[in-house]
Structures are given as C-alpha cells and as structure tokens.
Design a protein around this motif. Structure first.
Motif, PDB file in Angstrom:
ATOM      1  N   VAL A  31       4.691  12.775  -6.290  1.00 39.32           N
ATOM      2  CA  VAL A  31       5.221  13.257  -7.565  1.00 39.32           C
ATOM      3  C   VAL A  31       5.691  14.696  -7.386  1.00 39.32           C
ATOM      4  CG1 VAL A  31       4.708  13.654  -9.998  1.00 39.32           C
ATOM      5  CG2 VAL A  31       3.615  11.750  -8.791  1.00 39.32           C
ATOM      6  N   SER A  32       4.745  15.563  -7.091  1.00 35.91           N
ATOM      7  CA  SER A  32       5.062  16.971  -6.874  1.00 35.91           C
ATOM      8  C   SER A  32       3.836  17.656  -6.310  1.00 35.91           C
ATOM      9  CB  SER A  32       5.462  17.641  -8.194  1.00 35.91           C
ATOM     10  OG  SER A  32       5.406  19.047  -8.068  1.00 35.91           O
ATOM     11  N   ASP A  78       0.819  -1.199   0.000  1.00 32.85           N
ATOM     12  CA  ASP A  78       0.000   0.000   0.000  1.00 32.85           C
ATOM     13  C   ASP A  78       0.864   1.266   0.000  1.00 32.85           C
ATOM     14  OD1 ASP A  78      -2.257  -1.502  -0.047  1.00 32.85           O
ATOM     15  OD2 ASP A  78      -2.939  -1.010   1.972  1.00 32.85           O
ATOM     16  N   ALA A  79       1.926   1.249   0.793  1.00 30.65           N
ATOM     17  CA  ALA A  79       2.805   2.422   0.868  1.00 30.65           C
ATOM     18  C   ALA A  79       3.466   2.694  -0.478  1.00 30.65           C
ATOM     19  CB  ALA A  79       3.857   2.216   1.944  1.00 30.65           C
ATOM     20  N   ALA A  80       3.887   1.630  -1.162  1.00 30.04           N
ATOM     21  CA  ALA A  80       4.539   1.798  -2.462  1.00 30.04           C
ATOM     22  C   ALA A  80       3.563   2.343  -3.500  1.00 30.04           C
ATOM     23  CB  ALA A  80       5.114   0.458  -2.922  1.00 30.04           C
ATOM     24  N   ALA A  81       2.328   1.850  -3.472  1.00 29.67           N
ATOM     25  CA  ALA A  81       1.326   2.308  -4.439  1.00 29.67           C
ATOM     26  C   ALA A  81       0.983   3.778  -4.235  1.00 29.67           C
ATOM     27  CB  ALA A  81       0.073   1.450  -4.325  1.00 29.67           C
ATOM     28  N   ILE A  82       0.783   4.175  -2.986  1.00 29.62           N
ATOM     29  CA  ILE A  82       0.428   5.563  -2.694  1.00 29.62           C
ATOM     30  C   ILE A  82       1.585   6.500  -3.013  1.00 29.62           C
ATOM     31  CG2 ILE A  82      -0.167   7.187  -0.862  1.00 29.62           C
ATOM     32  CD1 ILE A  82      -2.477   5.427  -1.786  1.00 29.62           C
ATOM     33  N   ALA A  83       2.790   6.090  -2.654  1.00 28.19           N
ATOM     34  CA  ALA A  83       3.954   6.934  -2.931  1.00 28.19           C
ATOM     35  C   ALA A  83       4.130   7.128  -4.435  1.00 28.19           C
ATOM     36  CB  ALA A  83       5.207   6.315  -2.330  1.00 28.19           C
ATOM     37  N   ARG A 104       4.780  13.431   0.883  1.00 29.66           N
ATOM     38  CA  ARG A 104       4.633  14.814   0.415  1.00 29.66           C
ATOM     39  C   ARG A 104       3.280  15.403   0.802  1.00 29.66           C
ATOM     40  NH1 ARG A 104       7.954  16.148  -5.062  1.00 29.66           N
ATOM     41  NH2 ARG A 104       9.869  15.036  -4.506  1.00 29.66           N
ATOM     42  N   GLN A 105       2.243  14.584   0.802  1.00 28.99           N
ATOM     43  CA  GLN A 105       0.954  15.080   1.282  1.00 28.99           C
ATOM     44  C   GLN A 105       1.057  15.514   2.741  1.00 28.99           C
ATOM     45  OE1 GLN A 105      -1.880  11.928   0.548  1.00 28.99           O
ATOM     46  NE2 GLN A 105      -2.562  12.838  -1.377  1.00 28.99           N
TER      47      GLN A 105
END
Length: 248
Positions: free
Chosen positions: A140-141, A130-135, A220-221
């Motif tokens: 991104v920016s 889940d962490a990899a998918a969300i990241a 980043r969020q």
C-alpha cells in the motif's frame, strides 16, 4: 425457569471474580468497585460465546460490539480467564448458557449488507494466491506503515520488559527474546520467512553475529528492508529478498 444473566455470569466465572457484570436484562453481579465492568449488550454476545470454542466467542462478541469492557481491559480479561478456569471447565459452559434459553445455542448470522469480496480464487496457499494476498495487504505505502508501526517497522506483538518501556524498546525486546530462544551464536545462518521490513534480520545480525536472509512476498517491504540494511552497514551479512520461501 430462565436464569438471569448475572446468575449465569457468577456460575461461569465465580462470585469472587474481581470483575463487575451488567446484562441487557438489567441484572448485575460482582463488586461495585471492580477495576473493570463487563457489559453484555445483546443475546448475540451469549450466542458467540456458546457456539465458538475456547475464548474465541468472547473475542467475536467484543469485535461485533455485542460485549463491551469498561475500565481496565487487562484486569477484566485476566480475571475472567483466571477465575473461569478455576470454577468451570469449558465442557460445562454451554450447558450453563443453555439455562438462558435454547436460542443462545444458535450462532449469530452476519448482517445482510453488501461487502467487498474477501476471498481470492485459486488453490489455497498456491504461490500466485499467496503473492496476491500479501501484495494487496502490504504493498500500500511504506510511509503509511511507518506512521502506524513506528521506527521498528515491526508488525507483530511487542514484549514490554518494564511497564514504562517505549514501543520501540518493547519491539527490541521481542526481537531479542526470539534470538535467545533460538540460541543464536556468531557464525550461524538465519532464515526469516515472512520477514516484513527486516527488523528481526537486522537485530539478529547486529546483536548475535549471524548471517541472515529474510524473504517476503511484499515488493515494498523488500525495498524498504534493503535500504535499511544498507544504511546500517549490514548488506554484507544480511539480505532481504522479494521471494516465496518455497523458492529459497
């Protein structure tokens, strides 16, 4: 005898539906002055509709480019849904579509082109996956998302209180609708799972006097949200953490 597409359309939706129809076989149906026209461009559109439940097939056909809506899209969808439900239950639609020919019940195959892999390895909804998918999606920016989402930085659908409301007003109305549905009152605690950039957290704390915690798997969020909370003077009552909700 194979039915013309216009005949199928009228049987599915009804002759009184305020939507114009044109088929790839040259047949037409519906009022000429309708606010919207539904164009079926290929047999694949019918296959999507026949092989997917509910209105999912309609959406797939539209995204694939096999079905096009000209004119007022909202009027077209409203007319299709309202009249089709009045005339023909979903359980009978496949039998009507079968009248075009047996091939309509064969699901379309994706194009044979190379595409980047979309699937991630690991156990479904494990913390790492889940962490990899969300990241991958969100880290991104923040500047990019500021351009796309506007000042509210809200990723979910807005609720327009008036036809001429701005996007920002509509996002505020969406946040407030959620708060009202939850029955928030001063002194309550709110946990926002998948809080994004913290818009709901900010709104609830500012307008309903709650103490709020938001969690997101996007670093980043979380960074953006913490700055926004500090600038609004809410850091003593609101917090956003870069954290899996299962670790709260």
């Amino acid at each position: 005898m194979t039915m013309r597409l216009a005949e199928v359309f009228q049987r599915l939706v009804g002759a009184d539906a305020p939507v114009r129809f044109t088929g790839y076989d040259g047949s037409t149906a519906g009022p000429a002055d309708a606010p919207a026209t539904l164009e079926v461009r290929s047999p694949n559109a019918l296959r999507y509709i026949a092989t997917a439940p509910g209105d999912l097939g309609l959406a797939r056909a539209f995204v694939a480019g096999d079905l096009e809506i000209h004119g007022d899209v909202h009027a077209a969808l409203l007319g299709l849904v309202r009249y089709s439900r009045q005339n023909v239950p979903w359980s009978e639609r496949v039998e009507i579509l079968r009248g075009i020919g047996p091939s309509v019940l064969v699901r379309p195959q994706p194009p044979a082109v190379e595409a980047p892999p979309r699937h991630r390895r690991g156990r479904l909804h494990s913390k790492a996956r889940d962490a990899a998918a969300i990241a991958h999606h969100y880290d991104v920016s923040n500047h990019f998302y500021e351009m796309v989402l506007g000042p509210s930085m809200a990723y979910t659908c807005a609720v327009y209180p008036k036809p001429d409301s701005s996007l920002e007003e509509a996002q505020e109305e969406k946040f407030d609708l959620v708060c009202r549905k939850l029955g928030l009152r001063p002194g309550m605690r709110l946990l926002d799972v998948g809080c994004g950039w913290g818009g709901m957290v900010r709104h609830a704390v500012q307008n309903y006097g709650v103490v709020a915690l938001g969690v997101t798997l996007s670093k980043r969020q979380a960074q953006w949200a913490r700055v926004a909370l500090a600038e609004a003077g809410l850091s003593d009552r609101a917090e956003v953490r870069h954290l899996d909700y299962r670790d709260v």
